[in-house]
Design an enzyme around this catalytic site. Structure first.
Site, PDB file in Angstrom:
ATOM      1  N   ASP A 115      36.029  66.768  21.492  1.00  0.00           N
ATOM      2  CA  ASP A 115      35.998  67.082  22.925  1.00  0.00           C
ATOM      3  C   ASP A 115      35.979  65.810  23.776  1.00  0.00           C
ATOM      4  O   ASP A 115      35.741  64.704  23.283  1.00  0.00           O
ATOM      5  CB  ASP A 115      34.747  67.915  23.207  1.00  0.00           C
ATOM      6  N   GLU A 170      35.780  79.622  29.070  1.00  0.00           N
ATOM      7  CA  GLU A 170      34.588  78.801  29.242  1.00  0.00           C
ATOM      8  C   GLU A 170      34.299  78.521  30.711  1.00  0.00           C
ATOM      9  O   GLU A 170      33.141  78.436  31.134  1.00  0.00           O
ATOM     10  CB  GLU A 170      34.773  77.484  28.491  1.00  0.00           C
TER      11      GLU A 170
END
Length: 364
Positions: A115, A170
């Site tokens: 990420d 998300e």
């Protein structure tokens, strides 16, 4: 042969939100064992440990928090037929790439969700290729998040099973009520998805009609209907696909959970049934002998006449999930039916505002 696409039970979107259990849910070994048990019961191949398993702020992937016993989690998963994926920040991987990958490969971890790449300059693209190569050497999967859109790297390194590069579900943990995810969903198949797979992280069991959505970090919700969430598993290309909600919620929604769990993540054939950019989309996909149909609309209700002539001769059964009659007021409202596929191969479907339609077709 060792690259195994599949579904992933994911804990961060639902904020490790278990209930009805006899332990304190959170970033700890017991919680992850519970996720593994849920995955095993539903044929889900992976569980991810997202941000929090390693001490925050140290940029050290060997500094595991004391509440987590990684080897115990991996061993429990192995007994249950469920593999483990670890989240990692880009910089922590970059600082010690070979050592991190080899260490966790030896432990039995099957891959990384990496990420916060956050850019696409030469340095970052070189990191992505280098990471894919090192992980491939250790038979590890890679799911890039916070990353640029795919440009074909997965053809060189097929262990790169997914990319985020999308305004996925998300975002609804924190986005303001004026954010329109429903409109975005009917753009994605025509624009972003052309570039390659996308980790949209769908599967919400809390669903909100227009005007009812609000950001709630600990108990987040989707925009649009329940059937919309089911349909995205067919519409969105995602070989490594998340189930974003909590096992406690899925266990209360057995029909939807069973349907989602059985949808393949890779396909042998795709047929575009109908669509208009920013308005609606309908797609059929085949895996083996089974066909799946997914359809989405924007906030305008939609009726479609779908041509199923691609099925050819024979008798087929259609297991369908359609928006309930009150789905315009209660987004979770849906109806499941099992019917014969019409002999004329014409299927009429109706979608509520922000709605969807999902079905599985099997030969009798």
């Amino acid at each position: 042969s060792w690259i195994k696409p599949g579904k992933v039970a994911w804990e961060r979107w639902n904020d490790w939100g278990l209930y009805g259990v006899d332990f304190k849910a959170g970033i700890n070994t017991e919680t992850y064992k519970y996720y593994i048990d849920f995955a095993s019961e539903n044929g889900i191949e992976y569980v991810i440990l997202d941000e929090g398993w390693a001490t925050k702020g140290k940029c050290d992937l060997f500094d595991v928090v004391p509440e987590i016993d990684l080897q115990t989690i991996v061993d429990h998963g192995r007994r249950k037929g469920v593999d483990i994926i670890l989240w990692a920040g880009y910089l922590a991987m970059e600082l010690n790439l070979e050592k991190v990958v080899s260490h966790y490969a030896d432990m039995g971890i099957k891959g990384f969700k990496i990420d916060f790449l956050n850019r696409d300059d030469q340095e970052m693209i070189a990191f992505m290729y280098r990471t894919a190569k090192v992980c491939a050497a250790h038979k590890m999967l890679v799911d890039f998040h916070g990353c640029p859109k795919p440009t074909g790297m997965q053809r060189t390194y097929p262990n790169v099973v997914n990319y985020e590069a999308v305004f996925g579900l998300e975002q609804l943990k924190w986005s303001k009520p004026d954010v329109d995810m429903v409109a975005y969903d009917v753009l994605l198949p025509y624009i972003r998805m052309v570039a390659g797979p996308m980790d949209y992280t769908q599967g919400a069991m809390r669903n909100a009609v227009k005007g009812n959505y609000r950001p709630v970090n600990s108990e987040p919700m989707s925009q649009g209907t329940r059937c919309r969430q089911l349909a995205t598993y067919v519409i969105f290309e995602s070989p490594f696909n998340m189930l974003c909600d909590a096992p406690s919620n899925y266990r209360r929604e057995k029909e939807c959970t069973e349907f989602i769990s059985n949808i393949p993540t890779i396909w042998d054939e795709t047929v575009s049934l109908d669509g208009k950019v920013s308005e609606y989309v309908a797609i059929a996909r085949r895996h083996g002998n089974d066909w799946y149909i997914g359809a989405l609309t924007n906030w305008t209700p939609k009726e479609l006449d779908l041509d199923l002539s691609f099925l050819g001769e024979g008798d087929y059964t259609l297991e369908l999930f359609k928006d309930g009659i009150n789905a315009d007021r209660a987004a979770r409202d849906y109806k499941k039916e099992v019917i014969p596929v019409p002999t004329d191969r014409k299927l009429k479907i109706r979608m509520a505002p922000g709605g969807g339609y999902a079905a599985r077709i099997q030969k009798r």
